[in-house]
Enzyme design. Structure first.
Site, mmCIF file in Angstrom:
data_model
loop_
_atom_site.group_PDB
_atom_site.id
_atom_site.type_symbol
_atom_site.label_atom_id
_atom_site.label_comp_id
_atom_site.label_asym_id
_atom_site.label_seq_id
_atom_site.Cartn_x
_atom_site.Cartn_y
_atom_site.Cartn_z
ATOM 1 N N LYS A 41 41.112 40.734 29.107
ATOM 2 C CA LYS A 41 40.999 39.409 28.227
ATOM 3 C C LYS A 41 39.856 38.722 28.828
ATOM 4 O O LYS A 41 39.091 37.132 28.651
ATOM 5 C CB LYS A 41 41.712 39.227 27.239
ATOM 6 C CG LYS A 41 42.636 40.150 26.592
ATOM 7 C CD LYS A 41 42.917 39.141 25.243
ATOM 8 C CE LYS A 41 44.469 38.871 26.052
ATOM 9 N NZ LYS A 41 44.868 39.762 26.727
ATOM 10 N N ARG A 118 49.072 36.174 18.820
ATOM 11 C CA ARG A 118 49.625 37.316 19.872
ATOM 12 C C ARG A 118 50.249 38.003 18.851
ATOM 13 O O ARG A 118 50.787 39.351 19.169
ATOM 14 C CB ARG A 118 50.457 36.975 20.863
ATOM 15 C CG ARG A 118 49.566 37.366 21.551
ATOM 16 C CD ARG A 118 50.540 36.567 23.214
ATOM 17 N NE ARG A 118 50.455 37.697 24.684
ATOM 18 C CZ ARG A 118 49.963 37.274 25.001
ATOM 19 N NH1 ARG A 118 48.733 35.734 25.306
ATOM 20 N NH2 ARG A 118 49.835 37.075 26.434
ATOM 21 N N ARG A 157 44.804 43.202 39.686
ATOM 22 C CA ARG A 157 43.953 41.758 39.587
ATOM 23 C C ARG A 157 43.997 40.651 40.372
ATOM 24 O O ARG A 157 45.806 40.197 40.750
ATOM 25 C CB ARG A 157 44.532 41.339 37.681
ATOM 26 C CG ARG A 157 43.651 40.037 36.826
ATOM 27 C CD ARG A 157 44.087 40.047 35.468
ATOM 28 N NE ARG A 157 45.499 39.979 35.284
ATOM 29 C CZ ARG A 157 45.880 39.831 34.195
ATOM 30 N NH1 ARG A 157 44.315 40.474 32.774
ATOM 31 N NH2 ARG A 157 46.477 40.093 33.744
ATOM 32 N N ARG A 190 49.069 37.535 39.797
ATOM 33 C CA ARG A 190 50.163 37.073 38.747
ATOM 34 C C ARG A 190 51.574 37.312 38.320
ATOM 35 O O ARG A 190 51.219 38.788 38.748
ATOM 36 C CB ARG A 190 49.583 37.439 37.361
ATOM 37 C CG ARG A 190 48.504 36.260 37.407
ATOM 38 C CD ARG A 190 47.737 36.751 36.257
ATOM 39 N NE ARG A 190 48.804 36.980 34.641
ATOM 40 C CZ ARG A 190 48.465 37.237 34.174
ATOM 41 N NH1 ARG A 190 47.099 36.445 33.438
ATOM 42 N NH2 ARG A 190 48.937 37.276 32.314
ATOM 43 N N ARG A 201 55.377 43.259 29.396
ATOM 44 C CA ARG A 201 54.158 43.083 28.549
ATOM 45 C C ARG A 201 53.614 44.016 27.876
ATOM 46 O O ARG A 201 53.264 43.948 26.461
ATOM 47 C CB ARG A 201 53.382 42.187 29.521
ATOM 48 C CG ARG A 201 54.028 41.406 30.265
ATOM 49 C CD ARG A 201 53.146 40.840 30.774
ATOM 50 N NE ARG A 201 51.577 39.675 30.725
ATOM 51 C CZ ARG A 201 50.578 40.687 31.339
ATOM 52 N NH1 ARG A 201 50.458 41.000 32.655
ATOM 53 N NH2 ARG A 201 49.581 40.368 30.905
HETATM 54 P P1 AMP Z 1 48.232 35.987 29.017
HETATM 55 O O1 AMP Z 1 47.407 35.062 30.503
HETATM 56 O O2 AMP Z 1 47.634 35.617 27.694
HETATM 57 O O3 AMP Z 1 48.310 37.040 29.368
HETATM 58 O O4 AMP Z 1 49.205 35.277 28.970
HETATM 59 C C1 AMP Z 1 50.891 34.794 30.122
HETATM 60 C C2 AMP Z 1 51.495 34.886 29.120
HETATM 61 O O5 AMP Z 1 51.839 33.611 28.732
HETATM 62 C C3 AMP Z 1 52.797 36.336 27.852
HETATM 63 O O6 AMP Z 1 53.072 37.117 28.737
HETATM 64 C C4 AMP Z 1 53.333 35.300 27.338
HETATM 65 O O7 AMP Z 1 54.618 34.937 28.160
HETATM 66 C C5 AMP Z 1 52.867 34.030 27.842
HETATM 67 N N1 AMP Z 1 51.943 33.475 26.447
HETATM 68 C C6 AMP Z 1 50.830 33.278 26.649
HETATM 69 N N2 AMP Z 1 50.005 33.166 24.992
HETATM 70 C C7 AMP Z 1 51.055 33.221 23.690
HETATM 71 C C8 AMP Z 1 51.371 33.418 23.303
HETATM 72 N N3 AMP Z 1 50.450 33.285 22.284
HETATM 73 N N4 AMP Z 1 52.240 33.318 22.750
HETATM 74 C C9 AMP Z 1 53.362 33.560 22.755
HETATM 75 N N5 AMP Z 1 53.972 34.217 24.785
HETATM 76 C C10 AMP Z 1 51.815 33.162 25.256
#
Ligand code: AMP
Length: 251
Positions: A41, A118, A157, A190, A201
């Protein structure tokens, strides 16, 4: 950053203007990206934003920026701990953060929303926010990828600590090892790309986010895209499915 808007508006909830301010588009792209962790993404959001000249709005980037700045509010500290474990952060906080950034969703430059919504509740909240702004989503792009490829992608990554650009040690390596091509920032793995966090996740994605695929399909907004191949091949697939002419947009 790389000639793209600085996203200051997104990071500061509209306290600062983006630089440059995105010029209005005749047909601003307003997209949501859905996909399991590791489906690409972040990379696709960046490529699509380059092609469509839209802004990459990532909720994950907001939490990582807060973590890097040693966020001081207890709510944000709890959110960051949840993120480090691979769990979702409390949704009241995420929804409030997106609502505070409504100006980015209304922006005439368009956006690619990455990481939000999400789950179903967040999808309803987004619907409400956009309806209040009188803004319609163009499409929800679902990047599909088999589990074994997802694991290979996540473990390789690397993310820039400065501008958040995403690389991969084998499929999309930076030109200099561990240095960002765009801003010379340091690349890191990360915390939530560690094996235990990845497992959590994936469970969260299956339990919560997958339902959104069906939800947006029912609304006639879903565009399914195979996330196999090079980042550019996937981007072209998305643009084709959206019926966007790249050369027309990028000039
Ligand atoms: P991402 O970079 O989108 O994979 O987000 C990394 C982490 O941020 C996720 O695993 C969640 O812990 C948190 N996070 C990001 N967006 C959301 C969301 N819309 N709702 C809840 N947690 C989020």
């Amino acid at each position: 950053m790389n000639g793209h808007p600085s996203r200051d508006g997104w990071y500061t909830a509209g306290e600062l203007d983006c630089f440059p301010v995105p010029p209005p588009r005749e047909r601003p792209s307003r997209l949501v990206l859905l996909g399991a962790p590791g489906a690409g993404k972040g990379t696709q959001a960046r490529l699509l934003c380059e092609s469509l000249r839209a802004c990459h709005l990532s909720t994950g980037d907001l939490f990582r920026a807060a973590r890097d700045q040693c966020a001081s509010s207890p709510a944000m500290r709890a959110a960051i701990e949840a993120m480090n474990r691979g769990e979702l952060v409390p949704e009241e906080l995420v929804i409030r953060m997106v609502r505070e950034r409504a100006s980015c969703l209304r922006c005439q430059g368009g956006f690619v929303l990455d990481g939000f919504p999400r789950n179903q509740r967040q999808a309803y909240a987004l619907d409400e926010i956009l309806a209040d702004l009188n803004v319609a989503l163009e499409a929800v792009v679902y990047l599909e990828l088999p589990l074994e490829e997802i694991i290979a992608r996540l473990s390789g990554r690397r993310t820039c600590v400065e501008c958040r650009a995403v690389f991969h040690v084998s499929s999309n390596p930076p030109s200099r090892s561990d240095i960002c091509d765009y801003c010379d920032g340091r690349l890191e793995q990360r915390t939530d790309d560690q094996p235990d966090a990845i497992r959590v996740r994936m469970q969260v994605f299956d339990a919560e986010t997958l339902a959104l695929v069906e939800f947006y399909e029912r609304l006639g907004k879903l565009v399914r895209i195979s996330a196999r191949g090079t980042p550019e091949q996937i981007r072209d697939r998305v643009l084709q499915a959206l019926d966007r002419n790249v050369s027309e947009i990028t000039t």
